[in-house]
Design a protein around this motif. Sequence first.
Motif, short mmCIF file in Angstrom:
data_model
loop_
_atom_site.label_atom_id
_atom_site.label_comp_id
_atom_site.label_asym_id
_atom_site.label_seq_id
_atom_site.Cartn_x
_atom_site.Cartn_y
_atom_site.Cartn_z
N LEU A 36 0.76 -1.16 -0.14
CA LEU A 36 -0.13 -0.03 -0.15
C LEU A 36 0.89 1.31 -0.01
N GLU A 37 1.98 1.10 0.64
CA GLU A 37 2.86 2.19 0.68
C GLU A 37 3.31 2.59 -0.83
N LEU A 38 3.74 1.86 -1.55
CA LEU A 38 3.87 2.05 -3.02
C LEU A 38 2.84 2.68 -3.96
N ALA A 39 1.50 1.91 -3.63
CA ALA A 39 0.50 2.48 -4.06
C ALA A 39 0.22 3.89 -3.72
N GLU A 40 0.36 4.28 -2.32
CA GLU A 40 0.14 5.55 -1.77
C GLU A 40 0.85 6.45 -2.53
N ARG A 41 2.41 6.16 -2.70
CA ARG A 41 3.19 7.22 -3.41
C ARG A 41 2.65 7.66 -4.70
N ALA A 42 1.98 6.63 -5.45
CA ALA A 42 1.37 6.72 -6.90
C ALA A 42 0.48 7.89 -6.65
N ARG A 43 -0.51 7.64 -5.57
CA ARG A 43 -1.57 8.59 -5.61
C ARG A 43 -1.04 9.98 -4.96
N GLY A 44 0.17 10.08 -4.60
CA GLY A 44 0.77 11.09 -4.02
C GLY A 44 1.27 12.13 -5.17
N ARG A 45 1.87 11.34 -6.30
CA ARG A 45 2.36 11.84 -7.54
C ARG A 45 1.23 12.52 -8.14
N ILE A 46 0.08 11.55 -8.20
CA ILE A 46 -1.32 12.11 -9.05
C ILE A 46 -1.81 13.35 -8.57
N ASP A 47 -1.75 13.30 -7.12
CA ASP A 47 -2.01 14.42 -6.39
C ASP A 47 -1.44 15.81 -6.78
N HIS A 48 -0.07 15.65 -6.76
CA HIS A 48 0.96 16.61 -6.97
C HIS A 48 0.70 17.03 -8.59
N PHE A 49 0.64 16.47 -9.35
CA PHE A 49 0.40 16.93 -10.63
C PHE A 49 -0.90 17.33 -11.18
N LEU A 50 -1.80 16.91 -10.61
CA LEU A 50 -3.15 17.49 -10.68
C LEU A 50 -3.17 18.81 -10.01
N GLY A 51 -2.40 18.65 -8.73
CA GLY A 51 -2.42 20.18 -7.98
C GLY A 51 -1.73 21.19 -8.89
N ARG A 52 -0.76 21.00 -9.68
CA ARG A 52 -0.16 21.87 -10.58
C ARG A 52 -1.04 22.54 -11.58
N VAL A 54 -4.17 22.55 -11.21
CA VAL A 54 -5.28 23.46 -10.76
C VAL A 54 -4.46 24.89 -10.55
N GLU A 55 -3.17 24.79 -10.00
CA GLU A 55 -2.61 26.19 -9.83
C GLU A 55 -2.57 26.94 -11.05
N LYS A 56 -2.38 26.09 -12.11
CA LYS A 56 -2.18 26.67 -13.62
C LYS A 56 -3.43 27.12 -14.12
N GLY A 57 -4.45 26.90 -13.60
CA GLY A 57 -5.81 27.22 -14.00
C GLY A 57 -6.40 26.16 -15.13
N ARG A 58 -5.64 25.07 -15.14
CA ARG A 58 -6.03 24.03 -16.30
C ARG A 58 -7.26 23.17 -16.02
N MET A 59 -7.52 23.42 -14.59
CA MET A 59 -8.55 22.37 -13.96
C MET A 59 -9.05 23.23 -12.60
N SER A 60 -10.25 23.01 -12.28
CA SER A 60 -10.61 23.20 -10.95
C SER A 60 -10.49 22.49 -9.80
N ALA A 61 -10.56 23.02 -8.46
CA ALA A 61 -10.14 22.08 -7.45
C ALA A 61 -11.13 21.20 -7.31
N GLY A 62 -12.29 21.35 -7.58
CA GLY A 62 -13.33 20.35 -7.58
C GLY A 62 -13.14 19.11 -8.57
N GLU A 63 -12.93 19.71 -9.70
CA GLU A 63 -12.60 18.50 -10.82
C GLU A 63 -11.40 17.74 -10.26
N LYS A 64 -10.36 18.25 -9.65
CA LYS A 64 -9.13 17.36 -9.13
C LYS A 64 -9.52 16.52 -8.10
N GLU A 65 -10.51 16.96 -7.15
CA GLU A 65 -10.86 16.13 -6.13
C GLU A 65 -11.67 14.85 -6.73
N ALA A 66 -12.56 15.36 -7.55
CA ALA A 66 -13.49 14.28 -8.16
C ALA A 66 -12.62 13.20 -8.99
#
Length: 285
Positions: A36-52, A54-66
């Motif tokens: 699960l640690e490896l799997a969570e690391r992947a989720r962290g990467r995805i969260d990071h890139f989708l977070g970027r 959102v910051e760049k305005g390419r996606m809304s925070a709601g879309e990212k959470e969904a």
Amino acid sequence: MEIQKVGVVGLGTMGAGIAQLCVQAGLETVGRDVTLELAERARGRIDHFLGRAVEKGRMSAGEKEAAVGRLSLTTELAELAECDLVIEAAFEDLAVKHELFSTLDAVVAPDAILATNTSALSVTQIAASTSRPERVVGMHFFNPAPLMPLVEIVRAQRTDEAVVDAAYALAERLGKEPIRCNDTPGFVVNRILIPLLNDCVRVLDEAGVTVEDLDKAMRFGAGWPMGPATLVDLVGIDVHVHASEAIWEGLREPRMAPPPRLVAMQRAGLLGRKSGKGFFDYDAQ
Ligand code: 3HC
């Protein structure tokens, strides 16, 4: 065939990128890794890139959470039972793939599609470990998967053409530019790119050029988006050496064989970006 739920097996760099594309495209996605640690690391990467994004305005925070909410993680292959299509992006070892595919074959519905992201192994050989070789297909993404548009849809010896079409349609739904090709060593891009990168590494010694100047040469003389040393570091020295060996075994052409310099780097654990050091130094990831 409508794909609604996707499984991704192996959540390393490629698997995490593929899972990111799936959740961004609105697909329920089950990601599986051995811990699960490896799997969570992947989720962290995805969260990071989708977070970027959102910051760049390419996606809304709601879309990212969904999108992140569409990803569930597991260590159990049995939890992929409901998936219409599973993309395997595990370690490039035929024995590992055989074990995964024979287990998946027993777990998913009879009409589910099993896809492999293998770079250079034979999709036909991987399919042979299942009772459904006509429902096994290659879906070869390029690194970094969220950014590189191409997906090679690889038709193995016994793949049903409708399965090729379904994989092609899924790649389009992920926003990609797919192509169809046969199951030959290296498929299309690696058949050309791997010997080219091997030549670039050999030139390092032959031409007495520095690594920095080699990269400069190919960026400014051939229009490459990144230099060959940077690219091999991105792909991973181990992944590149392994793909070279597999293509060499398939074709027996000397240019396909990995240059000794890369084999030595692999043995020394200089694996590129992921290990913090390859041709260049990187911040530990
Ligand atoms: N996942 C998701 N998003 C990512 C990402 C990743 N892995 N990496 C970067 N991004 C995002 C970044 O967050 C960045 O946004 P930000 O600036 O807001 O943070 C955005 O994408 C753009 O990143 P970059 O500034 O790094 O993008 P560039 O414009 O420099 O392009 C590149 C990067 C697309 C990688 C380009 O350099 C390129 O095309 N390089 C060649 C890559 C290539 O040839 N790949 C194929 C390798 S061979 C292969 O994969 C086959 C295999 O079988 C071995």
